[in-house]
Design a protein around this motif. Structure first.
Motif, PDB file in Angstrom:
ATOM      1  N   SER A 194      38.535  44.417  45.337  1.00 53.21           N
ATOM      2  CA  SER A 194      37.833  43.531  46.271  1.00 53.21           C
ATOM      3  C   SER A 194      37.761  44.164  47.643  1.00 53.21           C
ATOM      4  CB  SER A 194      38.568  42.190  46.374  1.00 53.21           C
ATOM      5  OG  SER A 194      38.616  41.552  45.125  1.00 53.21           O
TER       6      SER A 194
ATOM      7  N   ALA B 152      32.219  34.063  37.473  1.00 57.52           N
ATOM      8  CA  ALA B 152      30.983  34.842  37.379  1.00 57.52           C
ATOM      9  C   ALA B 152      30.163  34.417  36.162  1.00 57.52           C
ATOM     10  CB  ALA B 152      31.311  36.336  37.311  1.00 57.52           C
TER      11      ALA B 152
ATOM     12  N   ARG C 262      32.095  42.361  38.251  1.00 58.92           N
ATOM     13  CA  ARG C 262      30.639  42.410  38.316  1.00 58.92           C
ATOM     14  C   ARG C 262      30.118  42.332  36.878  1.00 58.92           C
ATOM     15  NH1 ARG C 262      30.156  47.067  40.132  1.00 58.92           N
ATOM     16  NH2 ARG C 262      29.950  46.625  42.370  1.00 58.92           N
TER      17      ARG C 262
ATOM     18  N   SER D 251      31.829  32.312  44.748  1.00 58.29           N
ATOM     19  CA  SER D 251      31.800  33.632  45.376  1.00 58.29           C
ATOM     20  C   SER D 251      31.228  33.482  46.775  1.00 58.29           C
ATOM     21  CB  SER D 251      30.963  34.629  44.562  1.00 58.29           C
ATOM     22  OG  SER D 251      29.595  34.282  44.586  1.00 58.29           O
TER      23      SER D 251
ATOM     24  N   THR E 100      28.417  38.862  40.798  1.00 56.78           N
ATOM     25  CA  THR E 100      29.725  39.396  41.194  1.00 56.78           C
ATOM     26  C   THR E 100      30.605  38.266  41.694  1.00 56.78           C
ATOM     27  OG1 THR E 100      29.003  39.841  43.471  1.00 56.78           O
ATOM     28  CG2 THR E 100      28.722  41.613  41.860  1.00 56.78           C
ATOM     29  N   CYS E 101      31.909  38.436  41.525  1.00 59.41           N
ATOM     30  CA  CYS E 101      32.863  37.461  42.051  1.00 59.41           C
ATOM     31  C   CYS E 101      34.155  38.186  42.388  1.00 59.41           C
ATOM     32  CB  CYS E 101      33.122  36.360  41.024  1.00 59.41           C
ATOM     33  SG  CYS E 101      34.137  35.022  41.686  1.00 59.41           S
ATOM     34  N   GLN E 102      34.637  37.970  43.624  1.00 59.54           N
ATOM     35  CA  GLN E 102      35.852  38.661  44.056  1.00 59.54           C
ATOM     36  C   GLN E 102      36.772  37.768  44.870  1.00 59.54           C
ATOM     37  OE1 GLN E 102      34.521  41.936  46.515  1.00 59.54           O
ATOM     38  NE2 GLN E 102      34.178  40.615  48.276  1.00 59.54           N
TER      39      GLN E 102
END
Length: 363
Positions: free
Chosen positions: A226, A267, A242, A148, A253-255
């Motif tokens: 995102s 994540a 999230r 991320s 969180t990861c987008q």
């Protein structure tokens, strides 16, 4: 030391025997564990065998020295000092090999870098530090995958989290946790004044499923669209993830990926690493109360290093190391710095301290 050597040698032979057993050969996880432990003990076993051979040669020469044969005694006397010196060097090497190993050393790493004091300049330096570790990883043939990131307006990172996979990744990078301070004239500075900014680095051992238990009811997963830079599809679908770990309050969180599934997997990898780190830190704090002193290394609030651009100088404050030629270091040539930290860590452990790096179950 003799007892420890005997135990290590016995264990090495037990593991060698286990590698031929059907119940081990038929269980891939057990086979990996046995092979890894045997590989760790192999240098000790080889050192013990070499030590025995040296002892035998020294005994033969000492016998020859008192044999009454003048020529033979002269040859023995000439050889003995070198053999005894070699024996002492090997004894010291074995003593280092017998030091307790950090069980995390063979793990992959979750590397977290965050901009601290200094605003946009700190974010730019966070980007440079991440690039430095990328170059160092390339030199060690490790794989780096961004999990991320939160880019800044000028091309740096407010935060970047990455997985580093490869042999010895944690063993080398564990010394990097802490505050990294930079002193230089920022690109945004019109009057040429030197500013001081900082970034924080956290090096976490990657957790396996068996290390931490995450129950389905312990996490709340939210998906959303995102934001920020991204290609077609990244900002138009609910792919960002999230994860809120309810028992601890940790939020990840990861987008970065277009796929919600991939973002969730990344994540979860970060969450497991943070939970393992939290667990190991709690255990270490309990042990630290029983010790008189502790050498700072993993404390992420501690200033560990300063990068001074005007003087092209890097200073590691934990061991008083100063290295010049900063541009080369920022290109990933960290070997001299990390080797010095490993040496200081070993010396501290030999004195009976806990060392610069993490003790048995910390990062």
């Amino acid at each position: 030391m003799q007892d420890a050597l005997a135990q290590a040698e016995k264990r090495f032979h037990e593991l060698t025997d286990q590698l031929s057993r059907p119940e081990v050969l038929g269980d891939p996880a057990k086979l990996r564990a046995v092979a890894r432990e045997r590989s760790q003990l192999e240098p000790v076993a080889a050192g013990i065998e070499a030590f025995r051979k040296l002892e035998a040669r020294i005994a033969d020469d000492e016998e020859a020295e008192g044999s009454g044969d003048a020529e033979l005694a002269e040859l023995a006397r000439a050889e003995l000092p070198e053999l005894r010196e070699e024996r002492e060097a090997l004894r010291a090497k074995l003593q280092k090999l017998l030091l307790p190993r950090d069980p995390n050393d063979d793990r992959n790493v979750v590397l977290e870098i965050r901009a601290g004091t200094g605003g946009e300049e700190a974010a730019l330096f966070a980007g440079e530090i991440f690039r430095m570790y990328q170059r160092y990883a390339e030199g060690n043939k490790w794989k780096v995958e961004v999990l991320s990131s939160s880019p800044s307006d000028l091309g740096g990172f407010k935060e970047v989290v990455a997985a580093v996979e490869g042999e010895g990744a944690f063993a080398h990078l564990k010394y990097e946790s802490g505050v990294h301070r930079v002193q230089r004239v920022p690109e945004t500075e019109a009057q040429g004044r030197i500013h001081t900014s900082a970034v924080t680095v956290a090096v976490l051992p990657e957790a396996e499923d068996v290390d931490v238990e995450i129950k389905p009811g312990d996490i709340q997963v939210d998906v959303y669209r995102s934001s920020g830079p991204g290609g077609q599809g990244v900002n138009t679908t609910d792919s960002a993830v999230r994860i809120h770990h309810l028992p601890t309050g940790l939020i990840v969180t990861c987008q970065d990926e277009r796929s919600q599934i991939k973002n969730r997997a990344k994540a979860m990898k970060v969450l497991r690493a943070r939970l393992l780190d939290q667990k190991q830190r709690a255990e270490e704090e309990a042990r630290a109360k029983m010790r008189k002193a502790q050498v700072s290394t993993g404390d992420r609030s501690a200033k560990i290093r300063t990068y001074n651009f005007p003087q092209s100088r890097l200073t590691d404050h934990r061991i008083g190391l100063t290295v010049h030629n900063l541009p080369v270091i920022l290109e990933g040539d960290l070997e001299k710095v990390i080797a010095a930290l490993v040496e200081a860590d070993t010396a501290e452990k030999l004195k009976g301290g806990i060392g610069l790096g993490a003790p048995a179950t910390a990062d």
